[in-house]
Design a protein around this motif. Sequence first.
Motif, PDB file in Angstrom:
ATOM      1  N   ALA A  17      -7.342   1.743  -5.246  1.00  0.00           N
ATOM      2  CA  ALA A  17      -7.234   2.248  -3.878  1.00  0.00           C
ATOM      3  C   ALA A  17      -6.102   3.261  -3.734  1.00  0.00           C
ATOM      4  O   ALA A  17      -6.092   4.030  -2.801  1.00  0.00           O
ATOM      5  N   GLY A  18      -5.124   3.249  -4.627  1.00  0.00           N
ATOM      6  CA  GLY A  18      -4.019   4.189  -4.539  1.00  0.00           C
ATOM      7  C   GLY A  18      -2.790   3.672  -5.239  1.00  0.00           C
ATOM      8  O   GLY A  18      -2.835   2.693  -5.971  1.00  0.00           O
ATOM      9  N   ALA A  19      -1.694   4.335  -4.985  1.00  0.00           N
ATOM     10  CA  ALA A  19      -0.431   3.985  -5.622  1.00  0.00           C
ATOM     11  C   ALA A  19       0.121   2.685  -5.024  1.00  0.00           C
ATOM     12  O   ALA A  19       0.213   2.542  -3.813  1.00  0.00           O
ATOM     13  N   ALA A  28       1.505  -3.710  -1.860  1.00  0.00           N
ATOM     14  CA  ALA A  28       1.445  -2.760  -0.745  1.00  0.00           C
ATOM     15  C   ALA A  28       1.301  -1.328  -1.246  1.00  0.00           C
ATOM     16  O   ALA A  28       1.708  -0.988  -2.355  1.00  0.00           O
ATOM     17  N   GLN A  29       0.755  -0.497  -0.392  1.00  0.00           N
ATOM     18  CA  GLN A  29       0.607   0.928  -0.674  1.00  0.00           C
ATOM     19  C   GLN A  29       2.000   1.561  -0.769  1.00  0.00           C
ATOM     20  O   GLN A  29       2.835   1.368   0.099  1.00  0.00           O
ATOM     21  N   ALA A  30       2.264   2.304  -1.825  1.00  0.00           N
ATOM     22  CA  ALA A  30       3.551   2.977  -2.006  1.00  0.00           C
ATOM     23  C   ALA A  30       3.598   4.260  -1.188  1.00  0.00           C
ATOM     24  O   ALA A  30       2.593   4.951  -1.042  1.00  0.00           O
ATOM     25  N   SER A  31       4.784   4.559  -0.666  1.00  0.00           N
ATOM     26  CA  SER A  31       4.971   5.804   0.068  1.00  0.00           C
ATOM     27  C   SER A  31       6.197   6.572  -0.420  1.00  0.00           C
ATOM     28  O   SER A  31       6.479   7.658   0.072  1.00  0.00           O
ATOM     29  N   ASP A  55       8.958  -1.332   2.728  1.00  0.00           N
ATOM     30  CA  ASP A  55       9.729  -2.584   2.721  1.00  0.00           C
ATOM     31  C   ASP A  55      10.627  -2.740   1.496  1.00  0.00           C
ATOM     32  O   ASP A  55      11.659  -3.405   1.576  1.00  0.00           O
ATOM     33  N   HIS A  56      10.252  -2.164   0.357  1.00  0.00           N
ATOM     34  CA  HIS A  56      11.011  -2.372  -0.881  1.00  0.00           C
ATOM     35  C   HIS A  56      11.802  -1.161  -1.360  1.00  0.00           C
ATOM     36  O   HIS A  56      12.480  -1.227  -2.382  1.00  0.00           O
ATOM     37  N   ARG A  57      11.718  -0.064  -0.646  1.00  0.00           N
ATOM     38  CA  ARG A  57      12.447   1.148  -1.062  1.00  0.00           C
ATOM     39  C   ARG A  57      13.940   0.860  -1.240  1.00  0.00           C
ATOM     40  O   ARG A  57      14.528   1.175  -2.274  1.00  0.00           O
TER      41      ARG A  57
END
Length: 89
Positions: A17-19, A28-31, A55-57
Amino acid sequence: MSIFDFAAGTDPAAAEAGAICSRKACRAQASWQLLWNNPKIHSPERRKTWLACADHREWLEDYLQTRGLWKETLPLDDSRASGGPGQDS
């Protein structure tokens, strides 16, 4: 899903689905992309990439900064990172 995916806690559908965030057990989706290198084993220009969700950055940045490995954090869609936004752990 194979037995190996189950044992590793990975979900192939989520990965496609993505990164995905690099934080252990986070799906979770990474941003964000956190660029780092280990000066003991990498050349100064080399950049490895971890991906982070909102949340984890901060947690991942702190982890890398504490060890003297962090270089910069960029939005995931920023193309300045060498090697693109892949997970490189």
